[in-house]
Design an enzyme around this catalytic site. Sequence first.
Site, PDB file in Angstrom:
ATOM      1  N   GLU A   1      60.557 -91.384   6.681  1.00  0.00           N
ATOM      2  CA  GLU A   1      59.719 -92.528   5.515  1.00  0.00           C
ATOM      3  C   GLU A   1      58.627 -91.849   4.828  1.00  0.00           C
ATOM      4  OE1 GLU A   1      60.164 -96.380   8.442  1.00  0.00           O
ATOM      5  OE2 GLU A   1      58.448 -95.116   8.474  1.00  0.00           O
TER       6      GLU A   1
ATOM      7  N   GLU B   1      67.058 -97.515  10.148  1.00  0.00           N
ATOM      8  CA  GLU B   1      66.290 -98.266  11.117  1.00  0.00           C
ATOM      9  C   GLU B   1      66.153 -99.768  10.860  1.00  0.00           C
ATOM     10  OE1 GLU B   1      62.292 -97.133  11.294  1.00  0.00           O
ATOM     11  OE2 GLU B   1      62.645 -95.095  11.498  1.00  0.00           O
TER      12      GLU B   1
END
Length: 687
Positions: A152, A344
């Site tokens: 991320e 995710e």
Amino acid sequence: MTQADAHPFHLLLGTCDYPEHVPQDRPPVYARMQRDLGLSFVRLAEFAWSRLEPLPGTFEWGWLDDAVEAYHAEGLRVVLCTPTPTPPAWLIRAHPEILAFDAQGRVREFGSRRHYDFASPLYREHSRRITRAIAERYGQHPAVAGWQTDNEFGCHATSRSYGGASAARFPEWLRAKYGTLDALNAAWGNVFWSMEYTDWAQVRPPILTVTEVNPSHVLDYNRFASDMIREFQAEQVELLRELSPGRFVTHNFMIFESGFDHYDVARGLDFVTWDNYPTGMLELFAPPGIGEDLKTRYARTGHPDLVGFNHDLYRGLLSGNGRLGRDALGRDGAGTPNGPWVMEQQCGQVNWAPYNPMPADGAVALWTAQAWAHGADVVSYFRWRAATMAQEVMHSGLLRHDETPDRGFEEVAALDQTAFPVGPVPARVALLHDYESLWIYDQQPHAQGLNYWTQTVTYYMALRRLGIDVDVIHADADLSGYAVVVAPAITLVSAGRAARWTDAVNAGTRLVCGPRTAFRTPGGETWPDGQFGPLSELVGARLLQYDSLRPTLPQTVSGAGEGDLGGTFEASTWAESYRLNGAQALAHYRGGPLDGQAAVIRRGNVTVIGAHSDTLIGAVLEGVLGAAGVPVLPVPEGVRVSRRAGKLLVQNWNPEAVDWNGTTLPPVSFVVRPDDAGQPLEGEQDA
């Protein structure tokens, strides 16, 4: 076993697991449960550096060896991560210069995650070192399908450091770009407010000024910071290619992340993934314009178009830009599906938004189906077991804290993965996106409640309400093959970009532009001859006025009797008008200081909408789609349709049942049906 059995061409599922969080006897148990649930992939080790290397140069691989073997024994494919988002305490305390600085000039301390400066040469060295170590250990392991770099990028406002290594590197970057200080001063307009530099060392990051920062300074700093992320990742990718041949390399991007140019950073990956948290997105990342009424209505599902936009953005991130083609590696090597993943996927409550409601029954299955319909080849749920310690104890998993299956587990168990074949999304409409336009737009928004994402998503939502599949692509991408191209907020337009758009329009593509199109040069200034700069001839007009509208000053737009646009519309936050030079006005402003001036204009295949109004945008787009021969299928509030691989997904995101097209759609549900080779559905129409 046939090739089809080994590499099924339908949606596959996975999960994110953390063997370092649990006793060593748990991975074999979890692996069996994951296999029985129908999962194919498991992601490991993105935050595990302190367990892999507890002391400098001392590695402890045993726990991860055992976990990888446990998953391998049950037939799961492993996605390993470079653990660089969390440099360990021993490294930070020995070298605090690795730490980044926030926009207030403060050091961002150790104790959570993403605590490093991408420009730090010392951290780059350690990043390469740990990447090499883990790739040498596992790069050829038969269980390892691929790699995720770091985790991320940009999360928690970490894409830019405003001190330390970045502050030191920035003048070097500028010297390489501009060559001379005279060129830099001219490019930034530094004569304004006496901001001229006489030495490269005088240039610092654009923070903590008395009042507004020079927007050209900000634009270049954002470009610089993005380049640091690109360089950082490229070093890891090079090592992974060398030491783990035949395995894919990807990164998990984020919801509406704005801190770096994702197109540049994604270059060289095999495919991209992103992390989808629909309820958290609605509460924390929704652009201005998504009001409390919508947040309440979709509190337990998230808004379909916010999720859909991100799916389409990441599906298009590598379009014409990267390893796509024969050399791109798929989810299980060469020749296997290489579309995007959701790395995710929310499967219960999140823990990080202002409000974290429990998802509605059916939401996890609906999110999975939507991901597939927008192009995802794999959906991986975060996380396997809810964390029993530290910052994420309030975040759900497929298993509860006590290892019993949670609600999301049951919905995953009920999914028929074979109902979701992989294949193309048949979009005839493209929506253009550009991070540099985002940066310069948001630096000087000129209207509270309006930013780049708001303007862009408003156009996207209008298309989705018309039942249109959309490719979100870079503003410089190949536009051939699209019937309609929509450029909601591409405010930065170079001569080269204008030429590419002109070629597409001359070839028959219809172009729709929003306010502030081509207002800026690549350096961040306005064009000397005004908006639309190099697009002026194509558009057939120039800017006349712009008006920033407070909520108490709405602006009326009337299209009654003007060309093919009828009706009256109310605009908010922004309105701009035009001087015509070959274009015709399809709508005018009524009342206020813009009374009688052109609000919507068209010249040939080019339409420009100057007012921010969702109903006006929808009406204009419906007309343009009809002229282009693209059938529309207007859908009720909360109902969406998406097409992929010969299938049609009909979704109901509403908390109540909806009767539509002769079918009752239960609350928070979906149905997959044949797309009838693209034939119109009952109720589908040419606009």
